[in-house]
Design a protein around this motif. Structure first.
Motif, PDB file in Angstrom:
ATOM      1  N   GLU A  36       0.834  -1.206   0.000  1.00 37.72           N
ATOM      2  CA  GLU A  36       0.000   0.000   0.000  1.00 37.72           C
ATOM      3  C   GLU A  36       0.867   1.254   0.000  1.00 37.72           C
ATOM      4  OE1 GLU A  36      -2.597   1.492   3.510  1.00 37.72           O
ATOM      5  OE2 GLU A  36      -3.822   0.037   2.408  1.00 37.72           O
ATOM      6  N   VAL A  37       0.405   2.269  -0.689  1.00 34.63           N
ATOM      7  CA  VAL A  37       1.062   3.572  -0.680  1.00 34.63           C
ATOM      8  C   VAL A  37      -0.007   4.650  -0.566  1.00 34.63           C
ATOM      9  CG1 VAL A  37       1.062   3.769  -3.191  1.00 34.63           C
ATOM     10  CG2 VAL A  37       2.693   5.093  -1.881  1.00 34.63           C
ATOM     11  N   LYS A  38       0.318   5.719   0.163  1.00 30.04           N
ATOM     12  CA  LYS A  38      -0.635   6.810   0.374  1.00 30.04           C
ATOM     13  C   LYS A  38      -0.020   8.118  -0.099  1.00 30.04           C
ATOM     14  CE  LYS A  38      -2.883   4.650   4.353  1.00 30.04           C
ATOM     15  NZ  LYS A  38      -3.286   4.799   5.769  1.00 30.04           N
ATOM     16  N   ARG A  39      -0.834   8.939  -0.693  1.00 31.75           N
ATOM     17  CA  ARG A  39      -0.403  10.253  -1.154  1.00 31.75           C
ATOM     18  C   ARG A  39      -1.462  11.283  -0.776  1.00 31.75           C
ATOM     19  NH1 ARG A  39       3.417   7.762  -1.295  1.00 31.75           N
ATOM     20  NH2 ARG A  39       4.835   7.281  -3.025  1.00 31.75           N
ATOM     21  N   GLU A  40      -1.024  12.527  -0.613  1.00 32.10           N
ATOM     22  CA  GLU A  40      -1.932  13.617  -0.277  1.00 32.10           C
ATOM     23  C   GLU A  40      -1.526  14.854  -1.062  1.00 32.10           C
ATOM     24  OE1 GLU A  40      -2.898  16.128   3.718  1.00 32.10           O
ATOM     25  OE2 GLU A  40      -3.226  13.963   3.781  1.00 32.10           O
ATOM     26  N   VAL A  41      -2.513  15.561  -1.594  1.00 31.03           N
ATOM     27  CA  VAL A  41      -2.276  16.744  -2.432  1.00 31.03           C
ATOM     28  C   VAL A  41      -3.255  17.826  -2.026  1.00 31.03           C
ATOM     29  CG1 VAL A  41      -2.319  17.672  -4.780  1.00 31.03           C
ATOM     30  CG2 VAL A  41      -1.425  15.385  -4.382  1.00 31.03           C
TER      31      VAL A  41
END
Length: 339
Positions: free
Chosen positions: A93-98
């Motif tokens: 799993e990988v998480k990103r926020e923008v």
């Protein structure tokens, strides 16, 4: 069947995109779970943007192993925040926020990130820098080596949305209370504040203040009297409504602990007495935020003292003041908020 929409939870597992039951077509299957609040594109548009940038993606059929995307978007106050979780079929799993000026900008950036998660060599346009100054990594060109796994959760920093952090503040105010003297007493307060992360109207707010007020009474048959009130006040406000606007209301309750000092003189007799002070109360607050950091507050409510002490001049039978069963209060305040 309705697919997508603001605030909707959508599984694009074939209901909107997949053809009727048939042999699984080639390509990388994926599922999308999508939630949006505010003026944001719907799930179908988000899926379309991902597939445009990663053509080998296709909606998953039935229970086949698939790449999973979970997108959550929130547009409010002239800005938008988006969070994307990408999960490979084997559980990585990988998480990103923008963050961006509009939800459309954030959706575009997250679609690019999702496409790169599928195929890092895909030559797509890099998303712009977010408001915190973190720029998403530029895509690789086909002839560049793949120096990181497709799903590497340590490859980039995760930018924490300020709306998910506690907010703290310090400030002061000018107020009055009619329960501490025959005439309303007025004075100053210094306050320390803490507000829970946002996301709904249930946004608890707490404060601890040190308060001092004074009042003097005109000459009466019971003598001249002057009062000084010193107390700490613990306040809790469970709601903020409307939560997304800079002008909002809070219902609040509080607990006081301190002392009430009274000085009463009549003829040659006088008495200086200090009594414990305990009280409960409720008030409503109108609050305005400027730039999310400066808060203007207007309070109005009721104080309910838990002790009803009497103040008189020595052994005089005449009571100059007895703490009432209830009084009214008001306050105007100003505070500075910081993360």
């Amino acid at each position: 069947m309705r697919c997508g929409g603001v605030g909707a939870l959508v599984w694009l597992a074939g209901a909107c995109f997949a053809p009727a039951a048939q042999a699984a077509p080639p390509g990388q299957p994926f599922r999308l779970e999508y939630w949006a609040h505010g003026q944001c594109p719907d799930a179908i548009e988000f899926a379309r943007q991902i597939q445009t940038r990663a053509p080998r993606l296709r909606p998953a059929e039935r229970d086949e192993p698939a790449l999973g995307f979970y997108a959550e978007l929130d547009a409010r106050g002239g800005s938008a925040t988006g969070r994307l979780t990408a999960r490979s079929p084997d559980g990585r799993e990988v998480k990103r926020e923008v963050r961006g000026a509009t939800c459309d900008d954030v959706v575009t950036a997250l679609a690019l990130i999702a496409a790169l998660a599928v195929d890092p060599s895909q030559p797509v346009e890099a998303p712009p820098a977010n408001e915190s100054g973190v720029r998403r990594k530029a895509p690789r060109t086909p002839d560049e080596p793949m120096d990181e796994p497709i799903f590497d959760p340590l490859s980039e920093p995760i930018v924490k949305d300020p709306a998910e952090r506690w907010t703290f503040g310090i400030g002061g105010g000018l107020g009055f209370d009619s329960s501490i003297a025959p005439n309303p007493g007025s004075g100053l307060s210094v306050v320390f504040e803490a507000e829970a992360p946002g996301g709904s109207a249930a946004r608890p707010f707490y404060s601890l203040s040190a308060n001092r007020a004074a009042a003097a009474s005109p000459e009466t048959s019971a003598g001249n009297a002057a009062f000084t009130w010193l107390a700490f006040r613990l306040t809790g406000c469970p709601l903020r409504w409307p939560e997304q606007t800079p002008l909002f209301l809070r219902p609040c309750g509080f607990l006081d602990a301190g002392v009430l000092e009274g000085s009463v003189s009549l003829d040659t007799r006088s008495s200086d007495v200090t009594r414990p002070w305990f009280a409960l109360g409720v008030f409503g607050r109108i609050e305005a935020l400027v730039g999310e950091v400066v808060s203007f507050q207007l309070d109005g409510g009721v104080t309910v003292p838990l002790r009803h002490d009497e103040f008189r001049a020595g052994s005089s039978d005449n009571v100059a003041f007895q703490v009432p069963s209830a009084g009214i209060l008001g306050r105007i305040g100003l505070s500075y908020r910081f993360q």
